[in-house]
Design a protein around this motif. Structure first.
Motif, PDB file in Angstrom:
ATOM      1  N   THR A 135       7.849  -7.398   2.411  1.00 41.93           N
ATOM      2  CA  THR A 135       9.089  -7.218   3.174  1.00 41.93           C
ATOM      3  C   THR A 135       9.609  -5.800   2.965  1.00 41.93           C
ATOM      4  O   THR A 135       9.258  -5.132   1.973  1.00 41.93           O
ATOM      5  N   ILE A 136      10.456  -5.367   3.870  1.00 36.65           N
ATOM      6  CA  ILE A 136      11.072  -4.047   3.730  1.00 36.65           C
ATOM      7  C   ILE A 136      11.863  -3.983   2.425  1.00 36.65           C
ATOM      8  O   ILE A 136      11.772  -3.008   1.667  1.00 36.65           O
ATOM      9  N   GLY A 137      12.630  -5.027   2.141  1.00 35.02           N
ATOM     10  CA  GLY A 137      13.429  -5.027   0.916  1.00 35.02           C
ATOM     11  C   GLY A 137      12.591  -4.933  -0.335  1.00 35.02           C
ATOM     12  O   GLY A 137      12.934  -4.196  -1.278  1.00 35.02           O
ATOM     13  N   GLU A 138      11.488  -5.666  -0.374  1.00 33.35           N
ATOM     14  CA  GLU A 138      10.611  -5.632  -1.546  1.00 33.35           C
ATOM     15  C   GLU A 138      10.058  -4.236  -1.773  1.00 33.35           C
ATOM     16  O   GLU A 138      10.002  -3.754  -2.908  1.00 33.35           O
ATOM     17  N   GLU A 139       9.677  -3.578  -0.700  1.00 37.63           N
ATOM     18  CA  GLU A 139       9.103  -2.229  -0.853  1.00 37.63           C
ATOM     19  C   GLU A 139      10.167  -1.203  -1.207  1.00 37.63           C
ATOM     20  O   GLU A 139       9.908  -0.265  -1.966  1.00 37.63           O
ATOM     21  N   MET A 140      11.366  -1.366  -0.709  1.00 38.23           N
ATOM     22  CA  MET A 140      12.457  -0.473  -1.090  1.00 38.23           C
ATOM     23  C   MET A 140      12.753  -0.583  -2.579  1.00 38.23           C
ATOM     24  O   MET A 140      13.067   0.408  -3.245  1.00 38.23           O
ATOM     25  N   ASP A 141      12.615  -1.800  -3.099  1.00 42.50           N
ATOM     26  CA  ASP A 141      12.961  -2.043  -4.502  1.00 42.50           C
ATOM     27  C   ASP A 141      11.858  -1.657  -5.471  1.00 42.50           C
ATOM     28  O   ASP A 141      12.146  -1.209  -6.586  1.00 42.50           O
ATOM     29  N   SER A 142      10.582  -1.854  -5.071  1.00 44.58           N
ATOM     30  CA  SER A 142       9.524  -1.783  -6.075  1.00 44.58           C
ATOM     31  C   SER A 142       8.336  -0.894  -5.740  1.00 44.58           C
ATOM     32  O   SER A 142       7.462  -0.707  -6.590  1.00 44.58           O
ATOM     33  N   ASN A 143       8.268  -0.353  -4.552  1.00 43.94           N
ATOM     34  CA  ASN A 143       7.108   0.466  -4.204  1.00 43.94           C
ATOM     35  C   ASN A 143       7.203   1.815  -4.924  1.00 43.94           C
ATOM     36  O   ASN A 143       8.119   2.601  -4.669  1.00 43.94           O
ATOM     37  N   PRO A 144       6.257   2.126  -5.819  1.00 47.21           N
ATOM     38  CA  PRO A 144       6.373   3.346  -6.613  1.00 47.21           C
ATOM     39  C   PRO A 144       6.253   4.632  -5.793  1.00 47.21           C
ATOM     40  O   PRO A 144       6.701   5.697  -6.240  1.00 47.21           O
ATOM     41  N   PHE A 145       5.673   4.549  -4.606  1.00 51.93           N
ATOM     42  CA  PHE A 145       5.520   5.722  -3.760  1.00 51.93           C
ATOM     43  C   PHE A 145       6.807   6.057  -3.005  1.00 51.93           C
ATOM     44  O   PHE A 145       6.901   7.123  -2.402  1.00 51.93           O
ATOM     45  N   LEU A 146       7.764   5.139  -3.041  1.00 48.00           N
ATOM     46  CA  LEU A 146       8.991   5.317  -2.271  1.00 48.00           C
ATOM     47  C   LEU A 146      10.198   5.524  -3.169  1.00 48.00           C
ATOM     48  O   LEU A 146      11.339   5.396  -2.716  1.00 48.00           O
ATOM     49  N   ASN A 147       9.969   5.802  -4.431  1.00 52.38           N
ATOM     50  CA  ASN A 147      11.088   6.073  -5.344  1.00 52.38           C
ATOM     51  C   ASN A 147      11.930   7.224  -4.806  1.00 52.38           C
ATOM     52  O   ASN A 147      11.405   8.224  -4.319  1.00 52.38           O
ATOM     53  N   GLY A 148      13.220   7.054  -4.886  1.00 53.15           N
ATOM     54  CA  GLY A 148      14.118   8.084  -4.387  1.00 53.15           C
ATOM     55  C   GLY A 148      14.713   7.754  -3.050  1.00 53.15           C
ATOM     56  O   GLY A 148      15.675   8.376  -2.611  1.00 53.15           O
ATOM     57  N   PHE A 149      14.108   6.751  -2.351  1.00 53.32           N
ATOM     58  CA  PHE A 149      14.677   6.315  -1.086  1.00 53.32           C
ATOM     59  C   PHE A 149      15.622   5.149  -1.301  1.00 53.32           C
ATOM     60  O   PHE A 149      16.259   4.712  -0.411  1.00 53.32           O
TER      61      PHE A 149
END
Length: 211
Positions: free
Chosen positions: A197-211
């Motif tokens: 989900t979008i929320g899961e990736e916002m919270d935990s995706n290491p490539f998206l840190n800072g967003f």
């Protein structure tokens, strides 16, 4: 609106069939194994309307012609990759495949820009999400609350950008500007691996840190 994920080929590339209550369906990224894909379509008693491609890397297009011809349907792709279907050097199969390079006939329709698209009973948004490849697009079905993200965004990862035409900064911008702005409960259907989900990736995706 329903969807079914069908991993195909040696890279287990996710093909999807998106279908409605009338049993009409769209086929997304038929990468290999046309018999396996056809068996699923027949088991679900679906009526294909079109093939829509998130991009034209070889592992996403291997069954395009077999499926297009079997069902007499049209193929859609972004104009920036209109030559990739016919050229194994562009779609990568010339460099990665041990056997015969992969190619398909040219697409019937081209995405020239973003916006709303209707095919048969289906109405959805086309987002340009380049970075993994120049013509990568994502397909957003707002009423059904899912987005087909191709090889842009995965569970816990992002698409590779070391292939010809790839650009890491562009991919991060695409994900940030086009995908992370969707509702957090939106399901992300990626080109490889499990749905997220979008929320899961916002919270935990290491490539998206800072967003």
């Amino acid at each position: 609106m329903k969807w079914k994920q069908i991993p195909l080929g040696p890279l287990q590339t996710n093909c999807y069939v998106v279908y409605d209550e009338s049993q009409s369906c769209l086929i997304v990224d038929p990468g290999e194994n046309p018999r396996k894909l056809t068996a699923v379509i027949e088991q679900l008693e679906l009526k294909p309307e079109a093939i829509i491609l998130t991009h034209a890397h070889f592992d996403h297009i291997g069954a395009v012609d077999r499926i297009r011809d079997k069902y007499g349907i049209k193929v859609y792709i972004h104009e920036k990759e209109k030559d990739w279907l016919t050229d194994p050097a562009l779609n990568g199969s010339k460099h990665f495949m041990l056997n015969e390079p992969i190619k398909a006939r040219a697409a019937d329709h081209l995405f020239h820009d973003e916006g709303n698209l209707s095919i048969g009973n289906f109405n959805f948004e086309v987002f340009e999400t380049p970075g993994h490849s120049p013509g990568s697009v994502s397909f957003y079905f707002p009423k059904a609350n899912f987005v087909l993200a191709g090889d842009a965004l995965f569970q816990g990862s992002i698409g590779r950008t070391d292939l010809p035409g790839g650009n890491h900064n562009q991919l991060i911008k695409s994900i940030h500007d086009k995908l992370l702005v969707l509702p957090e409960e939106t399901e992300v259907l990626p080109g490889h691996g499990p749905a997220t989900t979008i929320g899961e990736e916002m919270d935990s995706n290491p490539f998206l840190n800072g967003f």
